[in-house]
Scaffold this active site. Structure first.
Site, PDB file in Angstrom:
ATOM      1  N   LYS A 280      25.658  33.453  32.015  1.00 33.97           N
ATOM      2  CA  LYS A 280      26.035  34.655  32.779  1.00 33.97           C
ATOM      3  C   LYS A 280      26.754  34.226  34.060  1.00 33.97           C
ATOM      4  O   LYS A 280      27.756  34.806  34.467  1.00 33.97           O
ATOM      5  CB  LYS A 280      24.785  35.484  33.081  1.00 33.97           C
ATOM      6  CG  LYS A 280      25.053  36.814  33.770  1.00 33.97           C
ATOM      7  CD  LYS A 280      25.152  36.712  35.276  1.00 33.97           C
ATOM      8  CE  LYS A 280      25.371  38.076  35.906  1.00 33.97           C
ATOM      9  NZ  LYS A 280      25.663  37.996  37.337  1.00 33.97           N
ATOM     10  N   ASP A 296      40.926  41.400  28.358  1.00 31.83           N
ATOM     11  CA  ASP A 296      39.811  42.164  27.797  1.00 31.83           C
ATOM     12  C   ASP A 296      38.516  41.366  27.987  1.00 31.83           C
ATOM     13  O   ASP A 296      38.227  40.445  27.221  1.00 31.83           O
ATOM     14  CB  ASP A 296      40.115  42.402  26.307  1.00 31.83           C
ATOM     15  CG  ASP A 296      39.049  43.203  25.600  1.00 31.83           C
ATOM     16  OD1 ASP A 296      37.926  43.325  26.131  1.00 31.83           O
ATOM     17  OD2 ASP A 296      39.340  43.698  24.490  1.00 31.83           O
ATOM     18  N   HIS A 393      23.431  33.471  48.262  1.00 37.46           N
ATOM     19  CA  HIS A 393      23.668  34.787  47.664  1.00 37.46           C
ATOM     20  C   HIS A 393      23.334  35.898  48.655  1.00 37.46           C
ATOM     21  O   HIS A 393      24.113  36.825  48.856  1.00 37.46           O
ATOM     22  CB  HIS A 393      22.831  34.948  46.395  1.00 37.46           C
ATOM     23  CG  HIS A 393      23.028  36.285  45.755  1.00 37.46           C
ATOM     24  ND1 HIS A 393      24.098  36.554  44.939  1.00 37.46           N
ATOM     25  CD2 HIS A 393      22.320  37.428  45.865  1.00 37.46           C
ATOM     26  CE1 HIS A 393      24.032  37.812  44.554  1.00 37.46           C
ATOM     27  NE2 HIS A 393      22.956  38.366  45.091  1.00 37.46           N
TER      28      HIS A 393
END
Ligand code: MEV
Length: 459
Positions: A280, A296, A393
């Site tokens: 991911k 796409d 983060h």
């Protein structure tokens, strides 16, 4: 209950919005103000967006960022990235700078073949007869699709090969015509699907003409469609440096860093729970480039994950090794991308992204995109095995939290400064904000104690 509406797509944009807001929103006026605030001020640009899809009522903005200093095969790139997640562009930029000082990224396209199928059922018994009919008439598939393939052939692409594939072990009577394509600089979905539909017609005619040989058993075409799994459209990108040049700055030794890094990659290779998160993170980089360049991302995602599971277990898309005194880190994955066609010459931001990259062909775009994925993964794993992921983060996410709290620009500057040497968490940010406002003035979001507060975050 709201009554279904007939012919919605035929209504004018204004009528669509009126109906929708009157049926589904509390305050139609402010919803309209919000929606129209996202309309483009140039009518011709808005019209483009209106016509990309059906029932467009507004535009959906995403940040368009750029990660500079990517040295790929000796060429410098500023990589455009369209993504909403706070830390992705920062992480890519950090990896770009890190590897810039160590020779940059090397990348190569391994193959560019795409695949599509006519899925059909034939419930006769003599598969050899089916094969013979196919072989005898094989050239007709090429001949009958000449009009469709003319331009692609002129560009050096076209249909490479068509085969009959027996899939009856999977499903009774199931066969495929499997075709392989070279689509040059286009992703090629429309081209491939048009060819496949032509092959299906040709195959039905051939089957009818040879009914007797085929035991008077009809060929039934189920569907004709490209496959988004393109394991023969492969790209590899890598970085390498001497172990004693890793010197990555977090205080852990070079050898320890390399050992821990390799361990983290091995865990992602053997453990699907970790592999999914690991990949991911790779797709954070890849999707951002794919979206920015008008490609796409659903196809790219589906394909990458299928490839990650090609050995029968979901595994890491990146790999790390030590070769002599060098640390090597690489990614290999299929990427089916286009630099022409689709919205690449229509969407102004997409056109700008291609300009930024120097108008790369599809193969160069594959290299750049794979590098973005590798860089993203390098930054993520590097943080995970050293400082932890939250430090960087949450620092990037701080502005989102402050926006939720409706902090003023001045308050934001002060709180960002305050967190310069502290770990950010939602509650710490609320606390700092509360203190700044004299111990009160918390809005709804903060007082609800939400750790997400309306912005979806993976952390
Ligand atoms: C967050 O979007 C991605 C990471 O979870 C990836 C990873 O864990 O490798 C940081």
């Amino acid at each position: 209950m709201i009554k279904p509406i007939k012919g919605f797509s035929k209504l004018s944009k204004q009528a669509k919005i009126e109906w929708l807001l009157s049926q589904y929103t509390q305050d139609a006026e402010s919803s309209l103000e919000m929606l129209s605030g996202y309309w483009h001020n140039k009518q011709e640009v808005q019209k483009l967006h209106d016509e990309f899809i059906e029932n467009t009522i507004s535009n959906y903005y995403m940040p368009f960022g750029v990660a500079p200093n990517f040295l790929i095969n000796g060429k410098m790139y500023a990589i455009p990235m369209a993504i909403e997640e706070s830390s992705v562009v920062a992480a890519a930029s950090k990896a770009a700078n890190f590897w810039l000082d160590r020779g940059g990224f090397q990348a190569k396209v391994i193959s560019t073949i795409k695949v599509g199928h006519v899925h059909f059922i034939w419930e006769g018994h003599n598969t050899d007869a089916l094969q013979q009919v196919f072989d005898t008439h094989r050239e007709r598939f090429f001949a009958n699709s000449e009009d469709i393939t003319k331009n692609m052939r002129a560009r050096g692409g076209g249909v490479l090969d068509i085969q009959l594939v027996d899939k009856t072990a999977l499903e009774q009577g199931y066969y495929q015509l499997e075709a392989r394509f070279e689509t040059c600089d286009s992703m090629g979905a429309n081209f491939i699907n048009s060819c496949l539909e032509s092959f299906a017609h040709t195959w039905l005619s051939i089957a009818q003409e040879n009914a007797e040989v085929l035991e008077n058993t009809p060929v039934q075409v189920v569907m004709s469609i490209l496959s988004n799994f393109t394991p023969e459209c492969l790209v590899r990108a890598e970085v390498r440096c001497k172990i004693d040049e890793i010197n990555e700055g977090s205080g852990i030794g070079n050898q320890e860093f390399v050992d821990k890094f390799r361990r983290a990659i091995r865990i992602a290779s053997v453990e699907p729970y970790r592999a999914v998160t690991h990949n991911k993170g790779i797709m954070n980089g890849i999707d951002a480039v794919v979206i920015a360049t008008g490609n796409d991302f659903r196809a790219t995602e589906a394909c990458a994950h299928a490839y990650a599971a090609k050995e029968g277990r979901y595994s890491s898309l990146t790999h790390a090794a030590v070769e002599g005194d060098e640390f090597v880190f690489w990614i290999e994955l299929p990427l089916s991308l286009g630099s022409v066609g689709g919205i690449t010459s229509l969407h102004p931001m997409v056109k700008f992204a291609h300009e930024l990259l120097g108008y790369p062909g599809a193969q160069e775009l594959m290299l750049i995109t794979a590098v973005a994925g590798l860089a993203q993964n390098f930054s993520a794993v590097r943080s995970l095995i050293t400082s932890g992921i939250q430090k960087g983060h949450m620092k990037m996410h701080l502005l989102n939290i402050l926006n939720q709290l409706e902090a003023t620009d001045e308050e934001k500057v002060q709180i960002v400064e305050y967190f310069k040497d502290k770990v950010v968490s939602f509650s710490a940010a609320v606390e700092a904000f509360t203190q700044l406002r004299g111990g009160h003035a918390l809005n709804q979001v903060a007082s609800s104690g939400s750790s997400h507060g309306g912005t979806t975050s993976t952390h």
